[in-house]
Design an enzyme around this catalytic site. Structure first.
Site, PDB file in Angstrom:
ATOM      1  N   LYS A 134       0.848  -1.183   0.000  1.00 42.14           N
ATOM      2  CA  LYS A 134       0.000   0.000   0.000  1.00 42.14           C
ATOM      3  C   LYS A 134       0.890   1.241   0.000  1.00 42.14           C
ATOM      4  CE  LYS A 134      -3.862   1.948   2.716  1.00 42.14           C
ATOM      5  NZ  LYS A 134      -4.785   1.676   3.843  1.00 42.14           N
ATOM      6  N   SER A 211      -9.380   2.174   2.738  1.00 43.25           N
ATOM      7  CA  SER A 211      -8.411   2.915   1.954  1.00 43.25           C
ATOM      8  C   SER A 211      -7.398   2.017   1.239  1.00 43.25           C
ATOM      9  CB  SER A 211      -7.658   3.889   2.882  1.00 43.25           C
ATOM     10  OG  SER A 211      -6.925   3.200   3.880  1.00 43.25           O
ATOM     11  N   SER A 236     -10.106  -0.177   6.810  1.00 45.18           N
ATOM     12  CA  SER A 236      -9.397   0.029   5.543  1.00 45.18           C
ATOM     13  C   SER A 236      -8.780  -1.208   4.925  1.00 45.18           C
ATOM     14  CB  SER A 236      -8.316   1.095   5.723  1.00 45.18           C
ATOM     15  OG  SER A 236      -8.896   2.362   5.914  1.00 45.18           O
TER      16      SER A 236
END
Length: 553
Positions: A134, A211, A236
């Site tokens: 990420k 996210s 997330s």
């Protein structure tokens, strides 16, 4: 000198990223599926642009990759090249990559091959294994924007790895790119002014979630090779994993290292942001957890990590589950309810016990988490957005008007949080009086979110996940099924209970979300990550989704 606009800076950053793709792998517009093609899950394999060897490699899990690298059937370079080529195709389908450094990854893979050839020794347990990251995880020599235009070249590159990246690198893992996130990683859609939105490969009219949406959209297209690292402060990891029918684990704080990652809310301690794996296979997920903890010993590197090894878990023959179908705040979509019912039926058929779970304090705990997010008065997010004058997206408008919370008020809120968490724990313990075995439940089965697919900008409720961030409990996600417009029809007689319930109800269109993912959440108590993964394996096997991502080659 004229100051660049945020749009000009974003354009420059996109161009810098796009220059890093390998030209031979890029497809022309007329070679890609048209906008009318919504489901692109099988396209990387069926398109003919990957070789048979690349498909075989990317459809292999970690244990298989490790075996073939050790036997020299495949080199680390072979594996990394196949991984990057497939990721390049995935990006052109769903817009999932942020930083691209394929050449650096391939160079490291070649270096690992040379070391193995020269010494006869593998560098570590992840020798030559590609792992996706990420965007918030800093990588030496690369940027980290976390969706802020002002961080596009600020700094141009970081001088050292995040703690987790450093540990994995020392064990031989290879990194070649990072994945897209929303601004500050604080929205349930992965959209920002630099790279735009990442969409779901299940249905490209739908959001990939946030996210960790870039990770999950990518993961659904990468095959069984995929294991990526995301983060979770309100859902997330779990929300985008569920929207792509992937496996994930949200660990309690202290199990995996977070030191050295970039944050949109730096210094927030009232609710912990944690890292966790996302994968198409439970074998990858479990191997990652066990290896990182037992061989990496993160407590030697991150002062917040607990000295707890990854433990072997022996489950009772007959498990006891609490089941939550609806939290009383926002009603799940029909496909999510069907996924829960399917799971219950599978558990009962196998002889496991199922009782109803009461959503105690869910609404208030979720609200408290939201107050923690805004407790700095939006100072950091406003400062970072102010670097270029970029506007906030609608979902983050509250950061513009938030008021700084005083220390006394924050302390009082933390006291309330802890009191509610104690009540939740007591409720869990009290289930021993309801079960036939006289034991408290082993886990909760419940939705991850109300949505089996949602358009960008319409996700408005994180209550099914955020409550466990407040509690800091272990929670995993497993796939169950997909939304079917012929079966999953809206209950027209239902009367929504509040504004968010109404918005969720109104955004349901069976045709638009057809084909969306429907997963379930499995929740265990604090620091029960091993038990959570073991139960995920049991439930997924009963559902037949432990092999959800297997493809016949």
């Amino acid at each position: 000198m004229t100051k660049q606009s945020y749009l000009d800076i974003a354009k420059e950053k996109r161009a810098a990223r796009d220059s890093k793709f390998i030209k031979e792998w890029l497809l022309k517009a007329d070679q890609l599926p048209g906008t009318g093609v919504k489901d692109v899950l099988n396209w990387p394999v069926s398109s003919g642009f990957l070789s048979a060897k690349e498909i075989e490699i990317t459809e292999s899990d970690f244990p298989t990759l490790a075996k073939h690298i050790k036997s020299k059937t495949w080199t680390a370079y072979d594996v990394t090249s196949a991984f990057c080529h497939r990721a390049s195709i995935a990006h052109q389908l769903v817009n999932c990559l942020s930083e691209v450094f394929f050449e650096e990854g391939l160079a490291r893979a070649k270096e690992l091959d040379d070391i193995y050839a020269r010494t006869g020794e593998l560098v570590g347990a992840f020798h030559g294994i590609p792992i996706s990251l990420k965007d918030n995880l800093n990588v030496k020599g690369q940027a980290t924007t976390i969706g802020f235009v002002g961080f596009s070249f600020n700094p141009v590159e970081f001088e050292e790895d995040s703690c987790l990246v450093s540990m994995l690198r020392d064990m031989g893992a290879v990194f070649s790119f990072k994945t897209n996130v929303p601004v500050a990683m604080m929205m349930p859609d992965s959209i920002n002014h630099i790279y735009g939105e990442t969409v779901s490969p299940f249905n490209r009219d739908l959001s990939s979630g946030g996210s960790s949406g870039g990770e999950c959209a990518l993961g659904a297209l990468l095959g069984r090779i995929y294991c990526g690292i995301g983060s979770d402060i309100g859902g997330s990891l779990r929300i985008p994993a569920a929207l792509q029918n992937l496996f994930t684990l949200r660990p309690s704080s202290g199990r995996f290292p977070t030191l050295g990652s970039r944050s949109g809310l730096p210094g927030l301690e009232s609710v912990a942001s944690v890292n966790g794996p996302i994968s198409t296979t439970l074998s990858n997920l479990e191997l990652y957890c066990k290896t990182l903890v037992n061989e990496g010993k993160p407590w030697l590197h991150d002062p917040k990590c607990l000295e707890i090894p990854w433990r072997d878990t022996e489950l009772p023959e007959k498990l006891v589950f609490g089941v939550l179908k609806d939290d009383g705040v926002v009603k799940p979509y029909p496909a999510i309810s069907r996924a829960i019912d399917t799971t219950i039926a599978s558990l009962k058929k196998a002889g496991h016990e199922v009782i109803e779970w009461e959503p105690l304090n869910h609404e208030r705990l979720t609200a408290i988490v939201g107050e923690f997010f805004l407790s700095d008065g939006g100072k950091h997010c406003k400062e970072y957005a102010g670097l270029t004058g970029e506007p906030f997206f609608e979902y983050m408008k509250m950061y513009e008007t938030a008021k700084n919370m005083g220390v006394a008020e924050l302390w009082d809120l933390q006291v309330e949080r802890t009191k509610l968490c104690k009540e939740y724990l007591e409720r869990w313990n009290s289930t021993a009086y309801q079960t036939s075995s006289g034991r408290a439940i082993d886990a909760i089965i419940m939705p991850v979110s109300p949505y089996s697919g949602v358009e960008v900008g319409k996700f408005c409720y994180i209550g099914y996940t955020a409550v466990f961030n407040a509690l800091d409990w272990s929670a995993g996600v497993i796939p169950v099924t997909r939304a079917d417009k012929a079966v999953d029809v809206q209950d027209k007689s239902y009367t929504p209970r509040n504004v968010k319930d109404q918005a969720t109800y109104d955004s349901f269109e069976a045709e638009k979300i057809n084909g969306g993912a429907a997963a379930v959440q499995i929740v265990c108590k604090k620091l029960q990550e091993e038990k959570c993964v073991a139960i995920m394996k049991v439930v997924a096997k009963l559902l037949g989704t432990d092999t959800y991502w297997n493809k016949s080659l």
